[in-house]
Design an enzyme around this catalytic site. Structure first.
Site, PDB file in Angstrom:
ATOM      1  N   GLU A 183      34.819  33.847  40.590  1.00 36.66           N
ATOM      2  CA  GLU A 183      33.671  34.752  40.777  1.00 36.66           C
ATOM      3  C   GLU A 183      32.512  34.450  39.836  1.00 36.66           C
ATOM      4  OE1 GLU A 183      32.535  39.517  41.084  1.00 36.66           O
ATOM      5  OE2 GLU A 183      34.607  38.923  40.693  1.00 36.66           O
ATOM      6  N   LYS A 199      34.653  41.141  46.204  1.00 38.25           N
ATOM      7  CA  LYS A 199      35.381  42.391  46.393  1.00 38.25           C
ATOM      8  C   LYS A 199      36.076  42.339  47.738  1.00 38.25           C
ATOM      9  CE  LYS A 199      36.156  45.713  43.728  1.00 38.25           C
ATOM     10  NZ  LYS A 199      36.916  45.209  42.588  1.00 38.25           N
TER      11      LYS A 199
END
Length: 587
Positions: A183, A199
């Site tokens: 990420e 997410k």
């Protein structure tokens, strides 16, 4: 500020230009360390002063440093790690991290929280959401294990297992940080600011069809889309405070990215920053990332501080580097192991976003899906197909190509059918009147190798097979794909001797799976059966043809059923049908 020139920091990041680059930082002229919240911003100003003087800065900011950027944020006590640690370096080297010879010992990973307590805390969060105290909370838990040995080797295993875009190894002294994060927190070139919140997670399937089902589930999951959209909107609001036009448009929404152990849902937001924007302002606006806190950030962090049983430390903070002139790239340190070399303890954290629709079991399973990286050891392998070649014809050719293409898609191996066809044809032309098995190998670059050897036909000769004395791990993906990684089968080679030709395998549910060298078919009441792939077995090409023709059917076969079957066969594409005598012991 501490001077210590023995530190080594390694980054394998997608940089400002979005290309992955390996960078080594060594021999820092200074270390900038903050132990208290009050020291964090002062330390950051020192770091930025160095970068304006032409130096590089690389390090981390811990999650518990958050109140330095917003006093309303609640966090746990920081624990033993500094809240901020950066080395100051005169230069970088674009090279790989040197992995010295050696080994490491890693104990069993033990959760610091039991499932019952985890479920209670999820219910507490859902109650707060129902009372409109918050919308979403990213609740996380800790796993700990004893560790000693070569931490760089463990990092090498983690990074190969995850194959992610924002990997980092930081030797800060007592603490070693091994991040295999996929990420991006943010990257900033002084003009454009990009964030890519992650997410939404689904476990990878074991074979292609199951994998595609998991992909589709995540892509269409309203729960995960809601969770992702909440974080996107939060980050848009935060980015607007440093944006030139007070807008932060979404450039992509709900993208699904593939990693070796999980599917991840990501979105990307980009904005042009104000002329006078600074890195300190950007961190003030964004830190910590909304993807690891919740919505609203302040209320979510308040619940996290009350419910989580220990500080997060580097996990969910930021790891990155700042170049001379101010360009910066930081990850969100998920998929990250922290080693306390003084205590000999490794810590790994994982969690997920809890919303009103969250299911306790689903969330708990997601935690361990994210922890799967800990047990995966990447080994080099090639895709493999073994053909029977007879009278100039490759048996089951289309079935072999279909299986090869499925595994190539699963593992992201390039496949060039024309190259494969030409290589097989070239091998065939040179061997007239050849009866044998031909091995086709494809490596991760798409390179093709063909090799073969004659076989001697065996007439009415039964194979002597022993039943394995221990179960297979049916979560291991290599049982479902034909590759050169034979370690899963070699683990049972001790059962083979002069009296035993093969081994019949079974899983932890006592379901029969396959032989080491072929699929199993059993007969009862005139019908023939073979286990379904989900039991943990290779989808053989001869098996596929027999299923297509309706000659055999799939059904679960339990160990205790074996005595009742009138016939048992080992089948594969080279030998066809081979009758089997089963033995309980190899003696």
């Amino acid at each position: 500020m501490i001077n210590n020139n023995k530190r080594t920091l390694f980054f394998h990041f997608k940089g400002i230009n979005d290309k992955k680059q390996k960078m080594i930082f060594t021999n820092p002229i200074h270390e900038v360390v903050a132990w208290t919240v009050d020291e964090v911003r002062q330390s950051l100003k020192k770091i930025l002063k160095y970068t304006k003087q032409g130096y590089y800065a690389a390090g981390y900011i811990a999650y518990e440093a958050a109140p330095a950027f917003n006093k309303t944020y609640s966090v746990c006590d920081a624990g033993d790690m500094p809240l901020l640690w950066f080395g100051i370096f005169p230069e970088i080297k674009t090279q790989d991290l040197k992995i010295t010879k050696g080994s490491y010992e890693l104990g069993s990973w033990i959760s610091t929280i039991k499932q019952q307590e985890y479920n209670e805390k999820i219910r507490t969060i859902k109650s707060a959401i129902k009372l409109k105290q918050t919308k979403q909370v990213n609740y996380t838990m800790r796993l700990k294990a004893k560790f000693k040995g070569n931490d760089r080797l463990l990092f090498d295993h983690l990074s190969n297992a995850q194959n992610s875009d924002y990997q980092a190894y930081l030797d800060t002294g007592r603490f070693k940080i091994l991040s295999a994060s996929p990420e991006l927190f943010f990257k900033w070139d002084g003009k454009e600011l990009t964030t890519r919140p992650m997410k939404g997670t689904a476990r990878r399937g074991r074979w292609l069809e199951e994998d595609e089902e998991n992909y589709s589930w995540l892509k269409n999951s309203s729960k995960n889309k809601t969770e992702n959209k909440m974080v996107v909107e939060l980050l848009q609001d935060e980015l607007c405070t440093v944006a030139k036009e007070s807008t932060a448009p979404v450039s992509s929404l709900f993208n699904i990215e593939k990693y070796p152990t999980v599917w991840q849902m990501t979105s990307t937001i980009k904005t042009k920053t104000k002329e006078d924007a600074s890195l300190e302002e950007i961190l003030t606006a964004l830190f910590p990332s909304g993807s690891v806190t919740g919505v609203s950030k302040s209320s979510a962090m308040d619940l996290i501080a009350k419910l989580e049983d220990s500080p997060r430390g580097v996990y969910c903070g930021a790891i990155g580097y700042i170049c001379p002139g101010g360009e910066a790239v930081f990850n969100v340190p998920i998929r990250t192991v922290i080693i306390d070399s003084t205590k000999g303890i490794a810590e790994y954290s994982a969690g997920g976003g809890i919303t009103a629709n969250s299911q306790e079991k689903e969330e708990y399973d997601e935690v361990f899906a994210k922890a799967a990286i800990l047990s995966v050891k990447s080994v080099p392998f090639q895709l493999l197909e073994t053909f029977r070649l007879q009278n100039g014809q490759y048996s089951l050719y289309e079935h072999h190509l279909k299986r090869l293409q499925a595994s190539a898609k699963y593992f992201n191996y390039p496949i060039y059918i024309k190259k494969i066809s030409e290589a097989l044809q070239q091998f065939n032309v040179k061997r007239s009147n050849f009866i044998g098995k031909v091995r086709l190998l494809v490596n991760k670059h798409g390179d093709v190798t063909v090799e073969g050897q004659p076989i001697t036909e065996r007439v009415n000769q039964k194979k002597r097979v022993v039943i394995a004395d221990r179960p297979i791990d049916r979560t291991n993906v290599f049982f479902y794909h034909k590759t050169t990684n034979r370690s899963i089968y070699e683990a049972y080679s001790d059962l083979i001797n002069d009296q035993i030709d093969d081994v019949l395998l079974w899983n932890n549910r006592k379901e029969v799976t396959e032989f080491i060298n072929g699929n199993i078919v059993v007969e009862t009441n005139g019908k023939k059966y073979t286990p379904p792939i989900s039991c943990g077995l290779l989808p053989g090409t001869f098996r596929a043809q027999l299923l297509k023709n309706g000659e055999i059917e799939e059904r679960i076969i339990y160990l205790n059923e074996l005595p009742q079957f009138s016939k048992v066969w080992l089948i594969n594409s080279v030998r066809g049908w081979v009758s089997v005598n089963l033995y309980l012991s190899n003696s």
